[in-house]
Design an enzyme around this catalytic site. Sequence first.
Site, PDB file in Angstrom:
ATOM      1  CG  LEU A 196      -9.556 -42.086 -31.597  1.00  0.00           C
ATOM      2  CD1 LEU A 196     -10.767 -41.799 -30.712  1.00  0.00           C
ATOM      3  CD2 LEU A 196      -8.677 -43.162 -30.958  1.00  0.00           C
ATOM      4  CB  ALA A 197      -6.781 -39.356 -34.579  1.00  0.00           C
ATOM      5  CB  ILE A 242       0.804 -40.248 -43.631  1.00  0.00           C
ATOM      6  CG1 ILE A 242       1.777 -39.274 -44.318  1.00  0.00           C
ATOM      7  CG2 ILE A 242       1.219 -41.680 -43.935  1.00  0.00           C
ATOM      8  CD1 ILE A 242       3.216 -39.433 -43.905  1.00  0.00           C
ATOM      9  CD  GLN A 301      -9.390 -41.872 -41.862  1.00  0.00           C
ATOM     10  OE1 GLN A 301      -9.332 -40.678 -42.158  1.00  0.00           O
ATOM     11  NE2 GLN A 301     -10.505 -42.566 -42.034  1.00  0.00           N
ATOM     12  CE  LYS A 331      -0.074 -44.079 -37.887  1.00  0.00           C
ATOM     13  NZ  LYS A 331       1.131 -43.712 -37.111  1.00  0.00           N
ATOM     14  CG  ASP A 360       7.216 -37.270 -35.164  1.00  0.00           C
ATOM     15  OD1 ASP A 360       7.376 -36.031 -35.122  1.00  0.00           O
ATOM     16  OD2 ASP A 360       6.279 -37.798 -35.791  1.00  0.00           O
TER      17      ASP A 360
END
Length: 549
Positions: free
Chosen positions: A129-130, A134, A136, A152, A287
């Site tokens: 998906l992304a 570091i 995905q 993740k 972040d």
Amino acid sequence: MTLASIRRGYHVIKTLLQYGLDDVLPPKMTPWYFKLARNSLFWIRNKHKGKSGGERLKLAMQELGPVYIKLGQMLSTRRDLLSDEWANELAMLQDKVPPFDGALARQAIETELKAPIESFFDDFNETPLASASISQVHTATLKSNGKAVVLKVLRPNVEAKIQADLLLMSQTAKIIDYLLGEGNRLRPSEVIEDYRVTILGELNLKLEALNAIKLRNNFLDSDALYIPYVYEEFCYPRLMVMERIYGIPVSDIAALKAQGTNFKLLAERGVELFFTQVFRDNFFHADMHPGNIFISRDHPENPYYIGLDCGIMGTLSEVDKRYLAENFLAFFNRDYHRIAQLYIESGWVSEKTDLQAFEQAIKVVCEPMFNKPLDEISFGHVLLELFRTARHFDIVVQPQLVLLEKTLLYIEGLGRQLYPQLDLWQTAKPFLEQWMAEQVGPKAMFKKVSTKLPYWSDKLPEFPELIYDNLKLGRKLLSSQQQMLDKYLKYQQQAHKSNYLLITSAILLICGTLLFNQDATLWSPYVCLISGAALWIIGWRSRPKNRKF
């Protein structure tokens, strides 16, 4: 240093030289032997002379890969070190890299689960998906309840690659520190150490999961922020599983307008969220760039934020929070003397700092900001300019405040992008004043006493024994001190007596020697010499031997 790290170092230097970054170094770092070595080892010319130094650095870091991209992103927030031109260029770095093979992702996930993916998940999609430098993200559904989730997973061998680049960066920073000498404002070793702590924290997805759970619990009943549910039973150092969300990226202004989002409320909630995380919870998302923030699709008239990626979190001590709140209030009251005092009292700058000089430097920087309306003054830039000024007075860098400054700049930029008329001061001032009142008022004192009361009650029966023990210890100390004093006085008496005898013997010996040359009776010189020698022997032997008291 291994052969691989030497090769990597050569590649890094070569890339930096290709972009002519040696041209921006100070002359003391490029003596004739540096230029000779450069021309001997690297047959490279700068092909980007038409570009600015900041743009060249951005392109070089983009070419060097993920670790350097993240370093550049971090440097873009250190505006106390870099000029705005350089920082703005580095802020445009994007952490986008090609995805790694979905089959490798499946293998990594199953290694963590110690079972086939199909044992726990259905509809696992090997197409990510992304994808980032570091980790995905892949989608799936839970076999137990059919809910949509995302998995993740860290990239293969990413830890070893990052450690190798960090070692190289650290060694390079030490060399630059040596070349620049003490007092340089860049402080590369300090920058790399901050970066090392930050990026290593992102390599532990179990820690990120725990951060997300804590942040979610802090805002369970909030109308302003939603943190996706984390399935802790499926979380490991290299794998994290959480609820899938379907929000609108905060950077997609067109989509937000199309659904009729209340931008004013959304911007104000962003500011309130920041101050709530910092001052109420002492646990803030550090972040919060646009890639990690989404906006709800439902109820656009009452929108809320959806926060992702809790790998980098910040905390402040109670002292830091109080001084920070007082700093902002003092700034808007234009009390520069108090700001200077706060920096010294907090230990952020040395207590030896010249208070008047520091106050004057702060005034020179801050006073021009009041030439524009209050609603246009940036909290982040106030903090930034204060840190820049303090740099000239040897500020002790506080990593937690650097994270705070970065987050505040993100939040302000986001708020004004959503609603340009956002009055940050009017939104934040009541919050800060209420927090300060809670900290220093009678209620705060009563609360602190109430918090400590159970501990004091528990210790109360021990007080008589503690008092007796302390009195006993005091008597021992007094007795010990008296003994030491007696020994010291005895030593002094012995030393005084010895010195007196030695001085007298010296006088007699000198007199005896002189009498040999004078018209004196035959026995006078001998009496003086013999007496002097005898007294010298007695004085020397009577010297105190032990100086320990």
